[in-house]
Design a protein around this motif. Structure first.
Motif, PDB file in Angstrom:
ATOM      1  N   PHE A 136       0.819  -1.213   0.000  1.00 32.64           N
ATOM      2  CA  PHE A 136       0.000   0.000   0.000  1.00 32.64           C
ATOM      3  C   PHE A 136       0.851   1.262   0.000  1.00 32.64           C
ATOM      4  CE2 PHE A 136      -2.974   3.087   2.046  1.00 32.64           C
ATOM      5  CZ  PHE A 136      -3.921   3.080   1.033  1.00 32.64           C
ATOM      6  N   GLU A 137       2.117   1.149   0.360  1.00 28.49           N
ATOM      7  CA  GLU A 137       3.004   2.310   0.303  1.00 28.49           C
ATOM      8  C   GLU A 137       3.083   2.868  -1.109  1.00 28.49           C
ATOM      9  OE1 GLU A 137       5.655   5.233   1.659  1.00 28.49           O
ATOM     10  OE2 GLU A 137       4.359   3.856   2.766  1.00 28.49           O
ATOM     11  N   GLN A 138       2.948   1.998  -2.114  1.00 27.69           N
ATOM     12  CA  GLN A 138       2.957   2.480  -3.498  1.00 27.69           C
ATOM     13  C   GLN A 138       1.763   3.384  -3.770  1.00 27.69           C
ATOM     14  OE1 GLN A 138       3.824  -0.770  -6.379  1.00 27.69           O
ATOM     15  NE2 GLN A 138       3.950  -2.075  -4.566  1.00 27.69           N
ATOM     16  N   VAL A 139       0.601   3.031  -3.230  1.00 29.61           N
ATOM     17  CA  VAL A 139      -0.593   3.855  -3.413  1.00 29.61           C
ATOM     18  C   VAL A 139      -0.421   5.198  -2.690  1.00 29.61           C
ATOM     19  CG1 VAL A 139      -3.069   4.010  -2.964  1.00 29.61           C
ATOM     20  CG2 VAL A 139      -2.065   1.838  -3.705  1.00 29.61           C
ATOM     21  N   VAL A 140       0.065   5.127  -1.442  1.00 28.69           N
ATOM     22  CA  VAL A 140       0.249   6.361  -0.672  1.00 28.69           C
ATOM     23  C   VAL A 140       1.240   7.285  -1.367  1.00 28.69           C
ATOM     24  CG1 VAL A 140       0.969   7.310   1.550  1.00 28.69           C
ATOM     25  CG2 VAL A 140      -0.329   5.185   1.473  1.00 28.69           C
ATOM     26  N   THR A 141       2.318   6.718  -1.895  1.00 25.52           N
ATOM     27  CA  THR A 141       3.305   7.526  -2.606  1.00 25.52           C
ATOM     28  C   THR A 141       2.704   8.171  -3.842  1.00 25.52           C
ATOM     29  OG1 THR A 141       5.071   6.065  -1.813  1.00 25.52           O
ATOM     30  CG2 THR A 141       5.584   7.470  -3.686  1.00 25.52           C
ATOM     31  N   ALA A 142       1.843   7.446  -4.557  1.00 22.92           N
ATOM     32  CA  ALA A 142       1.190   8.004  -5.738  1.00 22.92           C
ATOM     33  C   ALA A 142       0.285   9.174  -5.362  1.00 22.92           C
ATOM     34  CB  ALA A 142       0.386   6.919  -6.455  1.00 22.92           C
ATOM     35  N   VAL A 143      -0.488   9.021  -4.284  1.00 24.71           N
ATOM     36  CA  VAL A 143      -1.356  10.116  -3.833  1.00 24.71           C
ATOM     37  C   VAL A 143      -0.520  11.275  -3.316  1.00 24.71           C
ATOM     38  CG1 VAL A 143      -3.192  10.749  -2.224  1.00 24.71           C
ATOM     39  CG2 VAL A 143      -3.221   8.504  -3.301  1.00 24.71           C
ATOM     40  N   GLU A 144       0.580  10.954  -2.647  1.00 17.66           N
ATOM     41  CA  GLU A 144       1.447  11.993  -2.094  1.00 17.66           C
ATOM     42  C   GLU A 144       2.093  12.826  -3.186  1.00 17.66           C
ATOM     43  OE1 GLU A 144       3.885  11.743   2.020  1.00 17.66           O
ATOM     44  OE2 GLU A 144       4.633  10.491   0.388  1.00 17.66           O
ATOM     45  N   ALA A 184      -9.949  14.110  -8.155  1.00 18.74           N
ATOM     46  CA  ALA A 184     -10.304  12.702  -7.988  1.00 18.74           C
ATOM     47  C   ALA A 184      -9.853  11.878  -9.191  1.00 18.74           C
ATOM     48  CB  ALA A 184     -11.811  12.571  -7.779  1.00 18.74           C
ATOM     49  N   VAL A 185     -10.039  12.399 -10.404  1.00 21.88           N
ATOM     50  CA  VAL A 185      -9.632  11.677 -11.614  1.00 21.88           C
ATOM     51  C   VAL A 185      -8.128  11.483 -11.640  1.00 21.88           C
ATOM     52  CG1 VAL A 185      -9.514  11.814 -14.122  1.00 21.88           C
ATOM     53  CG2 VAL A 185     -11.634  12.406 -12.945  1.00 21.88           C
ATOM     54  N   LYS A 186      -7.377  12.507 -11.244  1.00 22.64           N
ATOM     55  CA  LYS A 186      -5.918  12.397 -11.244  1.00 22.64           C
ATOM     56  C   LYS A 186      -5.445  11.338 -10.245  1.00 22.64           C
ATOM     57  CE  LYS A 186      -4.384  16.860 -13.023  1.00 22.64           C
ATOM     58  NZ  LYS A 186      -3.541  16.228 -14.085  1.00 22.64           N
ATOM     59  N   ILE A 187      -6.077  11.310  -9.075  1.00 18.88           N
ATOM     60  CA  ILE A 187      -5.676  10.307  -8.084  1.00 18.88           C
ATOM     61  C   ILE A 187      -6.007   8.909  -8.562  1.00 18.88           C
ATOM     62  CG2 ILE A 187      -6.246   9.424  -5.781  1.00 18.88           C
ATOM     63  CD1 ILE A 187      -6.373  12.287  -4.804  1.00 18.88           C
ATOM     64  N   ILE A 188      -7.185   8.719  -9.143  1.00 23.79           N
ATOM     65  CA  ILE A 188      -7.569   7.398  -9.666  1.00 23.79           C
ATOM     66  C   ILE A 188      -6.590   6.950 -10.744  1.00 23.79           C
ATOM     67  CG2 ILE A 188      -9.337   6.167 -10.967  1.00 23.79           C
ATOM     68  CD1 ILE A 188     -11.422   7.879  -9.490  1.00 23.79           C
ATOM     69  N   ASP A 189      -6.205   7.872 -11.642  1.00 27.95           N
ATOM     70  CA  ASP A 189      -5.263   7.524 -12.703  1.00 27.95           C
ATOM     71  C   ASP A 189      -3.875   7.225 -12.144  1.00 27.95           C
ATOM     72  OD1 ASP A 189      -7.284   7.891 -14.526  1.00 27.95           O
ATOM     73  OD2 ASP A 189      -6.659   9.924 -15.109  1.00 27.95           O
ATOM     74  N   ALA A 190      -3.441   8.004 -11.138  1.00 33.48           N
ATOM     75  CA  ALA A 190      -2.114   7.791 -10.558  1.00 33.48           C
ATOM     76  C   ALA A 190      -2.036   6.432  -9.872  1.00 33.48           C
ATOM     77  CB  ALA A 190      -1.784   8.913  -9.577  1.00 33.48           C
ATOM     78  N   VAL A 191      -3.088   6.043  -9.161  1.00 33.69           N
ATOM     79  CA  VAL A 191      -3.094   4.741  -8.493  1.00 33.69           C
ATOM     80  C   VAL A 191      -3.194   3.615  -9.529  1.00 33.69           C
ATOM     81  CG1 VAL A 191      -4.379   3.271  -6.898  1.00 33.69           C
ATOM     82  CG2 VAL A 191      -4.076   5.700  -6.377  1.00 33.69           C
ATOM     83  N   ALA A 192      -3.961   3.841 -10.595  1.00 33.91           N
ATOM     84  CA  ALA A 192      -4.099   2.819 -11.641  1.00 33.91           C
ATOM     85  C   ALA A 192      -2.775   2.538 -12.324  1.00 33.91           C
ATOM     86  CB  ALA A 192      -5.141   3.262 -12.661  1.00 33.91           C
ATOM     87  N   PRO A 239     -21.281   3.376  -4.901  1.00 31.46           N
ATOM     88  CA  PRO A 239     -21.054   2.958  -6.288  1.00 31.46           C
ATOM     89  C   PRO A 239     -20.534   4.122  -7.123  1.00 31.46           C
ATOM     90  CG  PRO A 239     -23.192   2.174  -5.493  1.00 31.46           C
ATOM     91  CD  PRO A 239     -22.669   3.124  -4.453  1.00 31.46           C
ATOM     92  N   GLY A 240     -19.596   3.820  -7.987  1.00 31.69           N
ATOM     93  CA  GLY A 240     -19.007   4.841  -8.838  1.00 31.69           C
ATOM     94  C   GLY A 240     -17.544   5.062  -8.518  1.00 31.69           C
ATOM     95  N   ALA A 241     -16.770   5.450  -9.542  1.00 29.46           N
ATOM     96  CA  ALA A 241     -15.335   5.653  -9.337  1.00 29.46           C
ATOM     97  C   ALA A 241     -15.065   6.846  -8.433  1.00 29.46           C
ATOM     98  CB  ALA A 241     -14.644   5.843 -10.685  1.00 29.46           C
TER      99      ALA A 241
END
Length: 462
Positions: free
Chosen positions: A27-35, A67-75, A99-101
């Protein structure tokens, strides 16, 4: 993430719905992406993190764009992510699970968004069971009560849940930050090359931090962990826990942080740089008024540090729920009278142990309780199945027993029946049973139950 008074700030929660249970390292990868997009990321638990949305949303052109940028960064790291934005942490978490992205709750609309949510979303099993029986099925119904009435009827937990239902933060923050520096730190000389001594030091450091806060009538629900390495690198993470972070919980999160650092940086050995760690600092980042903790008459149990270190290490390797401890509970059934909770967590059983529980079996308690009752057959001398009438009359004395498909055995002694009718006030949940204690010819003793004409073995006696 709360402004002055009772007006919550805008909060964005990123939630990975398919995240492996408590996998902190990846999960550190996700946190780093959001950070990379937002400062001061709070880790709620492995699988979810939160940020203040107001500043980043202005920079990226709105909350939806953020929100879109965070979803794309985590993806980009191969993980699915949902985002919720709302006033306050509680509403944002529910929006993230909707429900919903991306679900954006407009400013000021949190109470309306929360109103149709079921009371089970409060995360309090006792209230989730009690409120529907009183006709309160949604957060809107609960929020319609006055704050004083909620506190009087349901106690401190009810008052806290009532704030959540109204779209407010669970606790009022301290009106102004204290003038004293409440952070605590410990140096390592020589530098610590492995994670284990750092995690062990974190527990003692957290106890010092809590003692300093308690002396000022404060507690913290968010702590900042800072680790400084010998080569000058520093990595910092915010950790939140609305149930208040215990010393063991802080140590566990330090281990998660070090393990996650290793997952992101391949040149790191067990979360520690080659030069080792020279300093660990804990900073209480979000303070609340300390409402106190009532100790038991003889004090609380003290967990041996060696046991605690071993349990934390296993949790870091296998997941938070891999090490559990038994908690005495209530209920009428033996299987309900022990609740297993993750090691280091403070939890209240769904069925409190201190209540009368009419129909509960008297001592001695069974030695072995089966999580799933075993099928059985009990017959009389003629071979007919023994039944119990609505007036608790036995059709014939039990004579033979076959437990879980084993060979038939003669019943040498028996006691019962003890009839129980549970949840008669809830249509669809009513259950009528009759219990027996049976002793077979091989010397084994069983706790058996007959329900709807079917026999089950709940437990065995030594």
């Amino acid at each position: 993430m709360t402004s002055a008074g009772d007006a919550p700030c805008r909060v964005l929660v990123a939630w990975c719905p398919d995240w492996p249970d408590q996998d902190a390292r990846a999960f550190e990868q996700v946190v780093t992406a959001v950070e990379g997009l937002c400062p001061r990321v709070e880790v709620l638990y492995p699988g979810a993190c939160a940020v203040g949305a107001r500043g980043p949303a202005r920079y990226f052109g709105g909350e939806e764009a953020l929100a879109v940028k965070i979803i794309d960064a985590v993806a980009c790291h191969g993980f699915a992510c949902r985002v919720g934005v709302a006033d306050g942490m509680f509403a944002a978490q529910l929006a993230g699970r909707a429900p919903g992205a991306a679900v954006i709750v407009p400013p000021g609309a949190a109470p309306a968004f929360l109103a149709p949510q079921p009371v089970s979303s409060l995360g309090n099993p006792e209230l989730a069971d009690l409120l529907p029986r009183l006709g309160i099925r949604t957060l809107g119904d609960f929020a319609a009560l006055s704050a004083a009435e909620a506190a009087n009827r349901f106690g401190a937990q009810g008052a806290l849940a009532h704030r959540l239902a109204r779209g407010l933060d669970p606790r009022p923050l301290v009106p102004r930050p204290p003038s004293a520096d409440l952070s605590v730190s410990t140096p390592f000389d020589p530098p610590a090359e492995q994670s284990e001594p750092v995690v062990f030091a974190a527990k003692a450091l957290a106890e010092r931090m809590h003692a300093g806060l308690a002396a000022r009538g404060l507690a913290c629900v968010r702590v900042q962990v800072q680790v400084i390495c010998a080569d000058g690198q520093e990595f910092t993470r915010l950790w939140r826990h609305d149930g208040l972070l215990s010393a063991l919980a802080v140590a566990e999160r330090v281990r998660w942080q070090l393990s996650g650092w290793r997952a992101v940086h391949s040149d790191v050995d067990e979360g520690v740089q080659a030069g080792g760690i020279t300093l660990l600092r804990l900073v209480p980042d979000q303070l609340v008024r300390n409402t106190g903790h009532q100790l038991g008459l003889w004090g609380d149990e003290v967990v041996n540090d060696r046991v605690a270190r071993a349990a934390l290490r296993v949790q870091a390797l296998l997941g938070h729920g891999s090490v559990v401890r038994p908690l005495l509970a209530g209920g009428r059934n033996p299987v309900e009278q022990v609740t297993l909770v993750p090691f280091g967590d403070a939890a209240d059983p769904l069925l409190p142990a201190g209540r009368p529980w009419p129909g509960r079996l008297p001592a001695p308690a069974p030695a072995t309780v089966f999580p799933v009752p075993l099928p059985a057959r009990v017959t009389d001398e003629s071979g007919a199945t023994v039944t119990v009438s609505g007036r608790a009359l036995v059709s014939a004395p039990p004579a033979r027993l076959s437990a879980h498909g084993e060979p038939w055995l003669a019943v040498t002694a028996w006691a019962g029946p003890w009839p129980i009718t549970e949840r008669w006030w809830r249509p669809g949940s009513t259950r009528r049973r009759a219990r027996f204690q049976l002793v077979a010819e091989d010397g084994r003793a069983w706790l058996a139950t007959v329900q709807d004409g079917q026999w089950l073995i709940e437990a065995s006696y030594d």
